[in-house]
Design an enzyme around this catalytic site. Sequence first.
Site, short mmCIF file in Angstrom:
data_model
loop_
_atom_site.label_atom_id
_atom_site.label_comp_id
_atom_site.label_asym_id
_atom_site.label_seq_id
_atom_site.Cartn_x
_atom_site.Cartn_y
_atom_site.Cartn_z
CB THR A 4 9.91 -0.60 5.81
OG1 THR A 4 8.70 -0.51 5.96
CG2 THR A 4 10.81 0.76 6.40
CB SER A 60 4.75 -7.14 4.37
OG SER A 60 4.27 -6.24 5.44
CB THR A 104 7.50 -4.33 10.20
OG1 THR A 104 7.04 -2.97 9.56
CG2 THR A 104 9.15 -4.22 9.88
N1 GLU Z 1 6.52 -1.62 6.84
C1 GLU Z 1 5.51 -1.48 5.98
C2 GLU Z 1 5.70 -3.01 5.13
O1 GLU Z 1 5.03 -4.03 5.63
C3 GLU Z 1 5.17 -0.59 4.82
C4 GLU Z 1 4.71 0.42 5.74
C5 GLU Z 1 3.27 0.95 5.31
O2 GLU Z 1 2.59 0.43 4.61
O3 GLU Z 1 2.69 2.09 5.91
O4 GLU Z 1 5.92 -3.28 3.97
#
Ligand code: GLU
Length: 333
Positions: A16, A65, A99
Amino acid sequence: MTAPLPRIAVIGTGGTISSLGASSLDVLDYPDFGQKLTCEALLDRFPETRRVAELMPVTFRQVGSTEIGPKDWVEIRALIHRIAHDEPAVDGFVIPHGTATLEETAFFLNLTLACAQPVVLVGAQRPASALGTDAGMNLVNSLRVAGSPEARGNGVLVVLNDEIHAARDVVKTSTYRLQTFRSVDFGALGHVDGDGVHFYRTPLRAHMPTTRFARMDLTLLPRVDIVYSYAGADGALVDAAVAAGARGIVSAGFAPGSPTPEQRAALERAARSGVAVVQCSRASGRVAPRRRLRETGIIAGEDLSPQKARILLMLTLCTTSEFGAIQEAFRSH
Ligand code: GLU
């Protein structure tokens, strides 16, 4: 005379923090329909980063991620070791990361790195293009922590929302809240305020650069699966993990650390057949090596979350499958 800025290698992985959505109000659909910046472009988007550190950007991945796993962990570790060796003037490392799995990458590196420089993982809850994004300030704060002498000796750190957390203890607790990363039982190690980095405590459990895994040649990690407990769960998923070739299984049991009777029978069967079984809890808190576990050859996962117990078990299984040695690893990490 101003002091020279710390030299920080920034290893971009995506997430993100590196994402651009369709508009400044897109805080929802950007993972599926937006784009992810290179590390260089991310740092260019927040030029304030250059006011706190001399930057050495390296783009490792541009992915969410959920795509990052053990093969990437091994590669990131090797990359950090290579940079630390080739560029001895580097003062620290920052890894912008999604995250979703940030705490897992952080804990793997916390257990396996052999470099002395601070290593900080950083993420954001709102994409870099969003109104009120936390990407810029989190990046600046992570660079400040990675460049601070007090960060040394604390293992891998996670910085978001002005807080500094230990990789071992931190967990993502909320889908969208900015204060999602918490060290539930023990609290943050420190804060980053307008006047810099403030540490209040230090982690006591084994961490980089001096763990027993730090000098190991890690390439392929053994398969370890996690099986979640819920009322009425049978043993089918435990049996499926064994059939898939798992060398270890982590049971995410009910607190304080028990699966259903049918799961328990399947887990004990797996343990008798030589699979390493670790009992964790789906809640926070410690799973103790109580008599039932000891007598059935099941390892107590202590206070590690199931996803972190899995990482410690994967690493421990690289050197031993002996019950006592694995239990000892859980007591000391
Ligand atoms: N924050 C996420 C990540 O780890 C992306 C959000 C999602 O996949 O909904 O890249």
